[in-house]
Design a protein around this motif. Structure first.
Motif, PDB file in Angstrom:
ATOM      1  N   ILE A 129       0.844  -1.192   0.000  1.00 42.82           N
ATOM      2  CA  ILE A 129       0.000   0.000   0.000  1.00 42.82           C
ATOM      3  C   ILE A 129       0.882   1.245   0.000  1.00 42.82           C
ATOM      4  CG2 ILE A 129      -1.823   1.260   1.203  1.00 42.82           C
ATOM      5  CD1 ILE A 129      -2.667  -1.476   0.005  1.00 42.82           C
ATOM      6  N   GLY A 130       0.978   1.878  -1.165  1.00 36.53           N
ATOM      7  CA  GLY A 130       1.762   3.102  -1.315  1.00 36.53           C
ATOM      8  C   GLY A 130       0.853   4.270  -1.640  1.00 36.53           C
ATOM      9  N   LEU A 131       0.687   5.181  -0.720  1.00 34.96           N
ATOM     10  CA  LEU A 131      -0.243   6.296  -0.927  1.00 34.96           C
ATOM     11  C   LEU A 131       0.360   7.362  -1.828  1.00 34.96           C
ATOM     12  CD1 LEU A 131      -1.652   6.716   2.688  1.00 34.96           C
ATOM     13  CD2 LEU A 131      -2.205   5.013   0.942  1.00 34.96           C
ATOM     14  N   HIS A 132      -0.495   8.325  -2.189  1.00 32.71           N
ATOM     15  CA  HIS A 132      -0.060   9.409  -3.062  1.00 32.71           C
ATOM     16  C   HIS A 132       0.614  10.524  -2.251  1.00 32.71           C
ATOM     17  CE1 HIS A 132      -2.647   7.403  -6.003  1.00 32.71           C
ATOM     18  NE2 HIS A 132      -1.918   8.023  -6.903  1.00 32.71           N
ATOM     19  N   ALA A 198      -2.198   1.730  -4.859  1.00 33.70           N
ATOM     20  CA  ALA A 198      -2.616   2.959  -4.175  1.00 33.70           C
ATOM     21  C   ALA A 198      -4.139   3.000  -4.063  1.00 33.70           C
ATOM     22  CB  ALA A 198      -2.119   4.183  -4.938  1.00 33.70           C
ATOM     23  N   PRO A 199      -4.700   2.831  -2.849  1.00 33.73           N
ATOM     24  CA  PRO A 199      -6.149   2.820  -2.674  1.00 33.73           C
ATOM     25  C   PRO A 199      -6.731   4.148  -2.203  1.00 33.73           C
ATOM     26  CG  PRO A 199      -5.116   1.983  -0.712  1.00 33.73           C
ATOM     27  CD  PRO A 199      -3.997   2.428  -1.620  1.00 33.73           C
ATOM     28  N   THR A 222     -11.955   3.045  -3.548  1.00 32.66           N
ATOM     29  CA  THR A 222     -11.913   1.897  -4.443  1.00 32.66           C
ATOM     30  C   THR A 222     -12.247   0.589  -3.709  1.00 32.66           C
ATOM     31  OG1 THR A 222     -10.516   0.574  -5.915  1.00 32.66           O
ATOM     32  CG2 THR A 222      -9.406   1.693  -4.107  1.00 32.66           C
ATOM     33  N   PRO A 223     -13.045  -0.280  -4.337  1.00 30.22           N
ATOM     34  CA  PRO A 223     -13.268  -1.618  -3.774  1.00 30.22           C
ATOM     35  C   PRO A 223     -12.164  -2.591  -4.184  1.00 30.22           C
ATOM     36  CG  PRO A 223     -14.617  -1.338  -5.737  1.00 30.22           C
ATOM     37  CD  PRO A 223     -13.883  -0.020  -5.532  1.00 30.22           C
ATOM     38  N   GLY A 224     -11.125  -2.073  -4.884  1.00 27.34           N
ATOM     39  CA  GLY A 224     -10.061  -2.936  -5.394  1.00 27.34           C
ATOM     40  C   GLY A 224      -9.325  -3.690  -4.310  1.00 27.34           C
ATOM     41  N   ILE A 276      -6.215   2.748   7.738  1.00 27.91           N
ATOM     42  CA  ILE A 276      -4.779   2.609   7.493  1.00 27.91           C
ATOM     43  C   ILE A 276      -4.266   3.805   6.711  1.00 27.91           C
ATOM     44  CG2 ILE A 276      -3.048   1.235   6.261  1.00 27.91           C
ATOM     45  CD1 ILE A 276      -4.667  -1.246   6.974  1.00 27.91           C
ATOM     46  N   VAL A 277      -5.036   4.263   5.727  1.00 31.82           N
ATOM     47  CA  VAL A 277      -4.668   5.461   4.966  1.00 31.82           C
ATOM     48  C   VAL A 277      -4.500   6.655   5.897  1.00 31.82           C
ATOM     49  CG1 VAL A 277      -5.524   7.141   3.277  1.00 31.82           C
ATOM     50  CG2 VAL A 277      -5.673   4.680   2.783  1.00 31.82           C
ATOM     51  N   GLU A 278      -5.439   6.831   6.825  1.00 31.65           N
ATOM     52  CA  GLU A 278      -5.352   7.927   7.789  1.00 31.65           C
ATOM     53  C   GLU A 278      -4.067   7.840   8.611  1.00 31.65           C
ATOM     54  OE1 GLU A 278     -10.200   8.187   8.559  1.00 31.65           O
ATOM     55  OE2 GLU A 278      -8.828   7.803  10.229  1.00 31.65           O
TER      56      GLU A 278
END
Length: 306
Positions: A129-132, A198-199, A222-224, A276-278
């Motif tokens: 998981i690599g965020l922007h 990247a979700p 995304t539901p990916g 997790i993004v947060e």
């Protein structure tokens, strides 16, 4: 199957000369000592903040939506820091594409690699998981130097940039997959590969479910993640490439693997993933890409947030 762009003589057409000039200028700048690059990048960000007025407003609005309790003065400090990161992001893209491995290692500390290698020893696929973050390109290069994987990307409309970004990203990674190539991603994960994913962007109403993100109760997500994790049983591993303060280099922080995500529904997984993004964003909030309209897609009938 994704067909990666190749260099051809057509990329030397005069219509692309301005692009090649910009690439050459970036290449020359990143040959300089890193402290000089850092000052140039911050200066470029200062200039960008005065030119990209619409993006400044979007960044302000995103921070207002996510952190309504934040004071206006604090929000302004975040925006100022964010645009310094925008300028540095340009420099870091050049560094990621053009620096040799030894120079990357000199300026970058890495933690958590052993956990990745343990998963690889088990032949388990890894959804990385690599965020922007604005350090995105640099983070992918650093990670690949230690444990090469496969990137997921959107082809660039400019064929020169498309070729260059693919060349740069595969310097230390195995290959690239178009973000629409779900079969390729599933195949790679089932084969025990690392897939950079990247979700955290808004991919439109057809490709989203709604889940909370910070103070926004219904963020298009995304539901990916649900689909890939459910289909492949891959381990989910977040990571954060973070710029140290005052031009002291970088640290790549690989977080503990998540081997049993909740997969009851796309919405459940999206809400879990957004937590997790947060967490990742809060590890380097001023380095996140606040400039895009993250909350553009709304539930049917809901008013626009911008």
């Amino acid at each position: 199957m994704t067909h990666l762009p190749r260099f051809t003589r057509s990329l030397l057409h005069p219509r692309y000369w301005l692009t090649w000039f910009g690439i050459a200028a970036l290449y020359l700048v990143v040959l300089l000592p890193y402290p000089v690059i850092y000052r140039i990048g911050c200066g470029l960000g200062f200039l960008a903040k005065r030119i990209l007025k619409r993006r400044v407003k979007i960044a302000h609005r995103n921070l207002e939506l996510c952190f309504p309790e934040m004071s206006e003065a604090e929000r302004q400090r975040h925006v100022d820091g964010n645009f310094r990161s925008v300028g540095m992001g340009v420099m870091e893209t050049g560094m990621a594409w053009f620096w040799p491995d030894w120079r990357m290692k000199r300026w970058c500390d890495v933690s958590g690699v052993n956990e990745i290698r343990a998963l690889q020893a088990e032949k388990r696929g890894i959804l990385l998981i690599g965020l922007h973050f604005l350090t995105l390109e640099l983070g992918a290069r650093i990670f690949g130097i230690h444990t090469p994987g496969i990137g997921v990307y959107r082809p660039n409309d400019n064929p020169v940039i498309d070729w260059l970004q693919t060349w740069g990203r595969t310097r230390s990674n195995k290959s690239m997959l178009d973000r629409k190539d779900l079969k390729g991603m599933i195949r790679a994960l089932k084969n025990g590969e690392i897939i950079w994913y990247a979700p955290d962007h808004d991919y439109g109403p057809r490709n989203s479910v709604f889940a909370p993100l910070f103070a926004v109760e219904q963020a298009a997500t995304t539901p990916g993640t649900w689909m890939l994790a459910k289909t492949t049983k891959a381990s989910i591993v977040p990571f954060v490439p973070r710029r140290k303060p005052d031009g002291k280099g970088y640290e790549l922080i690989i977080l503990p693997p998540e081997n049993n995500p909740p997969l009851g529904s796309p919405e459940e997984t999206a809400a879990w993933m957004n937590k997790i993004v947060e967490k990742c964003i809060m590890m380097a909030p001023e380095q996140y890409m606040w400039l895009h309209r993250r909350f553009k897609t709304r539930p049917e009938g809901a008013p626009s947030l911008y």
